[in-house]
Design a protein around this motif. Structure first.
Motif, PDB file in Angstrom:
ATOM      1  N   LEU A  86       0.833  -1.203   0.000  1.00 56.63           N
ATOM      2  CA  LEU A  86       0.000   0.000   0.000  1.00 56.63           C
ATOM      3  C   LEU A  86       0.871   1.257   0.000  1.00 56.63           C
ATOM      4  N   ILE A  87       1.925   1.264   0.789  1.00 67.46           N
ATOM      5  CA  ILE A  87       2.798   2.448   0.820  1.00 67.46           C
ATOM      6  C   ILE A  87       3.483   2.640  -0.533  1.00 67.46           C
ATOM      7  N   ASN A  88       3.912   1.542  -1.109  1.00 62.89           N
ATOM      8  CA  ASN A  88       4.519   1.596  -2.435  1.00 62.89           C
ATOM      9  C   ASN A  88       3.545   2.236  -3.432  1.00 62.89           C
ATOM     10  N   LEU A  89       2.284   1.825  -3.341  1.00 65.20           N
ATOM     11  CA  LEU A  89       1.250   2.337  -4.243  1.00 65.20           C
ATOM     12  C   LEU A  89       0.966   3.828  -3.990  1.00 65.20           C
ATOM     13  N   ILE A  90       0.892   4.206  -2.723  1.00 59.98           N
ATOM     14  CA  ILE A  90       0.615   5.610  -2.380  1.00 59.98           C
ATOM     15  C   ILE A  90       1.714   6.502  -2.973  1.00 59.98           C
ATOM     16  N   ILE A  91       2.957   6.087  -2.801  1.00 55.31           N
ATOM     17  CA  ILE A  91       4.074   6.896  -3.307  1.00 55.31           C
ATOM     18  C   ILE A  91       3.992   7.018  -4.827  1.00 55.31           C
ATOM     19  N   LYS A  92       3.701   5.912  -5.498  1.00 58.06           N
ATOM     20  CA  LYS A  92       3.656   5.956  -6.962  1.00 58.06           C
ATOM     21  C   LYS A  92       2.451   6.754  -7.461  1.00 58.06           C
ATOM     22  N   GLU A  93       1.288   6.576  -6.829  1.00 53.80           N
ATOM     23  CA  GLU A  93       0.087   7.294  -7.296  1.00 53.80           C
ATOM     24  C   GLU A  93       0.242   8.799  -7.116  1.00 53.80           C
ATOM     25  N   VAL A  94       0.748   9.209  -5.971  1.00 55.75           N
ATOM     26  CA  VAL A  94       0.937  10.649  -5.725  1.00 55.75           C
ATOM     27  C   VAL A  94       2.063  11.175  -6.625  1.00 55.75           C
ATOM     28  N   GLY A  95       3.148  10.416  -6.717  1.00 60.22           N
ATOM     29  CA  GLY A  95       4.299  10.847  -7.508  1.00 60.22           C
ATOM     30  C   GLY A  95       3.953  11.051  -8.973  1.00 60.22           C
ATOM     31  N   VAL A  96       3.189  10.122  -9.548  1.00 60.20           N
ATOM     32  CA  VAL A  96       2.805  10.236 -10.966  1.00 60.20           C
ATOM     33  C   VAL A  96       1.978  11.506 -11.179  1.00 60.20           C
ATOM     34  N   GLN A  97       1.079  11.810 -10.250  1.00 61.76           N
ATOM     35  CA  GLN A  97       0.243  13.016 -10.407  1.00 61.76           C
ATOM     36  C   GLN A  97       1.079  14.292 -10.281  1.00 61.76           C
ATOM     37  N   LEU A  98       2.058  14.289  -9.385  1.00 63.97           N
ATOM     38  CA  LEU A  98       2.944  15.465  -9.268  1.00 63.97           C
ATOM     39  C   LEU A  98       3.730  15.647 -10.571  1.00 63.97           C
ATOM     40  N   ALA A  99       4.191  14.531 -11.126  1.00 61.76           N
ATOM     41  CA  ALA A  99       4.936  14.597 -12.391  1.00 61.76           C
ATOM     42  C   ALA A  99       4.044  15.123 -13.514  1.00 61.76           C
ATOM     43  N   GLU A 100       2.778  14.689 -13.533  1.00 59.41           N
ATOM     44  CA  GLU A 100       1.843  15.155 -14.575  1.00 59.41           C
ATOM     45  C   GLU A 100       1.587  16.659 -14.452  1.00 59.41           C
ATOM     46  N   MET A 101       1.592  17.173 -13.228  1.00 60.05           N
ATOM     47  CA  MET A 101       1.409  18.623 -13.031  1.00 60.05           C
ATOM     48  C   MET A 101       2.620  19.398 -13.537  1.00 60.05           C
ATOM     49  N   GLY A 102       3.747  18.712 -13.607  1.00 58.65           N
ATOM     50  CA  GLY A 102       4.949  19.358 -14.115  1.00 58.65           C
ATOM     51  C   GLY A 102       6.058  19.543 -13.090  1.00 58.65           C
ATOM     52  N   PHE A 103       5.861  19.027 -11.875  1.00 59.80           N
ATOM     53  CA  PHE A 103       6.936  19.156 -10.883  1.00 59.80           C
ATOM     54  C   PHE A 103       8.165  18.371 -11.344  1.00 59.80           C
ATOM     55  N   LYS A 104       9.335  18.916 -11.040  1.00 58.25           N
ATOM     56  CA  LYS A 104      10.579  18.322 -11.536  1.00 58.25           C
ATOM     57  C   LYS A 104      11.211  17.363 -10.525  1.00 58.25           C
ATOM     58  N   ARG A 105      10.941  17.621  -9.226  1.00 54.30           N
ATOM     59  CA  ARG A 105      11.618  16.822  -8.191  1.00 54.30           C
ATOM     60  C   ARG A 105      10.683  16.488  -7.043  1.00 54.30           C
ATOM     61  N   LEU A 106      10.965  15.331  -6.450  1.00 51.65           N
ATOM     62  CA  LEU A 106      10.231  14.904  -5.260  1.00 51.65           C
ATOM     63  C   LEU A 106      11.248  14.412  -4.231  1.00 51.65           C
ATOM     64  N   ILE A 107      11.267  15.085  -3.079  1.00 52.06           N
ATOM     65  CA  ILE A 107      12.137  14.631  -1.977  1.00 52.06           C
ATOM     66  C   ILE A 107      11.250  13.890  -0.983  1.00 52.06           C
ATOM     67  N   LEU A 108      11.541  12.609  -0.750  1.00 56.14           N
ATOM     68  CA  LEU A 108      10.840  11.861   0.296  1.00 56.14           C
ATOM     69  C   LEU A 108      11.749  11.917   1.518  1.00 56.14           C
ATOM     70  N   ILE A 109      11.308  12.609   2.539  1.00 55.37           N
ATOM     71  CA  ILE A 109      12.157  12.727   3.736  1.00 55.37           C
ATOM     72  C   ILE A 109      11.501  11.931   4.858  1.00 55.37           C
ATOM     73  N   ASN A 110      12.191  10.891   5.277  1.00 53.66           N
ATOM     74  CA  ASN A 110      11.600   9.876   6.147  1.00 53.66           C
ATOM     75  C   ASN A 110      12.330   9.819   7.487  1.00 53.66           C
ATOM     76  N   ALA A 111      11.544   9.693   8.576  1.00 56.67           N
ATOM     77  CA  ALA A 111      12.175   9.627   9.901  1.00 56.67           C
ATOM     78  C   ALA A 111      12.041   8.258  10.554  1.00 56.67           C
ATOM     79  N   HIS A 112      11.492   7.274   9.846  1.00 57.94           N
ATOM     80  CA  HIS A 112      11.307   5.947  10.444  1.00 57.94           C
ATOM     81  C   HIS A 112      12.270   4.941   9.811  1.00 57.94           C
ATOM     82  N   GLY A 113      13.208   4.470  10.612  1.00 56.66           N
ATOM     83  CA  GLY A 113      14.267   3.581  10.125  1.00 56.66           C
ATOM     84  C   GLY A 113      13.743   2.305   9.473  1.00 56.66           C
ATOM     85  N   GLY A 114      12.557   1.847   9.899  1.00 64.24           N
ATOM     86  CA  GLY A 114      12.007   0.585   9.393  1.00 64.24           C
ATOM     87  C   GLY A 114      11.456   0.656   7.985  1.00 64.24           C
ATOM     88  N   GLN A 115      11.414   1.857   7.396  1.00 62.55           N
ATOM     89  CA  GLN A 115      10.870   1.923   6.032  1.00 62.55           C
ATOM     90  C   GLN A 115      11.840   2.556   5.029  1.00 62.55           C
TER      91      GLN A 115
END
Ligand SMILES: [Zn+2]
Length: 262
Positions: free
Chosen positions: A96-125
């Protein structure tokens, strides 16, 4: 009539503002990832989410408003199966997390954003976000993706923390307790557990690092703490807060002033 301020939050923009922003050279979205998982008897479930949210908000306040970077709402619930059995832990599946990242990321790319920084604070992921980023890149090749871990590469941690914490502090111990004392002291309880130390690990092997083990918290700890939370202080927490803000400010400014990687 109030004059509209320039928000650092993506969701506070209007659609024409997003349209204009996405078209800009180096337009960037930063998306914080945390967890809702046990953090011992003394820290809140959302510890990782609070850390990444607070630190990134502070960093963005320092960045000039004409630099095209905005923050998505922090993803509070993460991937935390290792903390199963401790009440309050809520985990999403890795799929599900994999899917959430891809679904949101694809839409940001379609809007025209050039970069996506995923900043994560949980070591387990960490590895999950790396995998999702690689897959997202392959379906949205025009979007550069940076899967980062909040605590990685931060200079000065070894001088600020005890060697005991560097070696054994995996979860809800000295660093996390101290940082929460600096950020939200009203959420920190009185207990200071010390657990998961002195394990009989064969030479060369470890819990984390070069030869790791897919541990469960219940293997190591009754309280949920892995490490030694005694000696935590607001003073240490304030130093950690400064180091984290300085580090991520520097990295984000360097990226925003560069065409890396394309
Ligand atoms: Zn944590």
């Amino acid at each position: 009539m109030a004059i509209k301020s320039i928000p650092t939050e993506f969701e506070y923009l209007s659609w024409p503002e997003v349209k204009k922003l996405a078209k800009k050279k180096r337009s960037t979205i930063i998306w914080p990832f945390g967890a809702v998982e046990q953090h011992g008897p003394h820290l809140p479930l959302a510890t990782d989410s609070i850390f990444v949210d607070e630190i990134i908000c502070e960093v963005l306040k320092l960045i000039p408003s004409d630099i095209p970077i905005k923050k998505l709402p922090t993803q509070y619930i993460g991937f935390s199966p290792e903390h199963k059995g401790f009440d309050g832990t809520i985990t999403l599946s890795s799929n599900l997390i994999n899917l959430i990242i891809k679904e949101v990321g694809v839409q940001l790319a379609e809007m025209g954003f050039k970069r996506l920084i995923l900043i994560n604070a949980h070591g387990g992921q960490i590895s999950l976000l790396n995998t999702a980023s690689r897959e997202l890149r392959s379906i949205a090749p025009n979007l550069s993706i940076f899967p980062c871990f909040l605590w990685s590469g931060v200079e000065g941690l070894s001088e600020t923390l005890t060697s005991n914490e560097i070696k054994h502090g995996l979860h809800a111990s000295l660093a996390e307790t101290s940082l929460m004392m600096a950020l939200k002291p009203e959420l920190v309880g009185e207990e200071r557990p010390c657990e998961g130390m002195g394990l009989k690990i064969p030479s060369g092997w470890s819990l984390e690092g070069s030869a790791p083990n897919a541990w469960l918290t219940s293997d190591l700890s009754k309280s949920g703490v892995i490490g030694d939370s005694r000696g935590s202080s607001k003073k240490i927490g304030n130093k950690l807060k400064r180091l984290l803000i300085d580090h991520w400010y520097k990295l984000i400014i360097n990226l925003m002033n560069s065409d890396w990687p394309n």
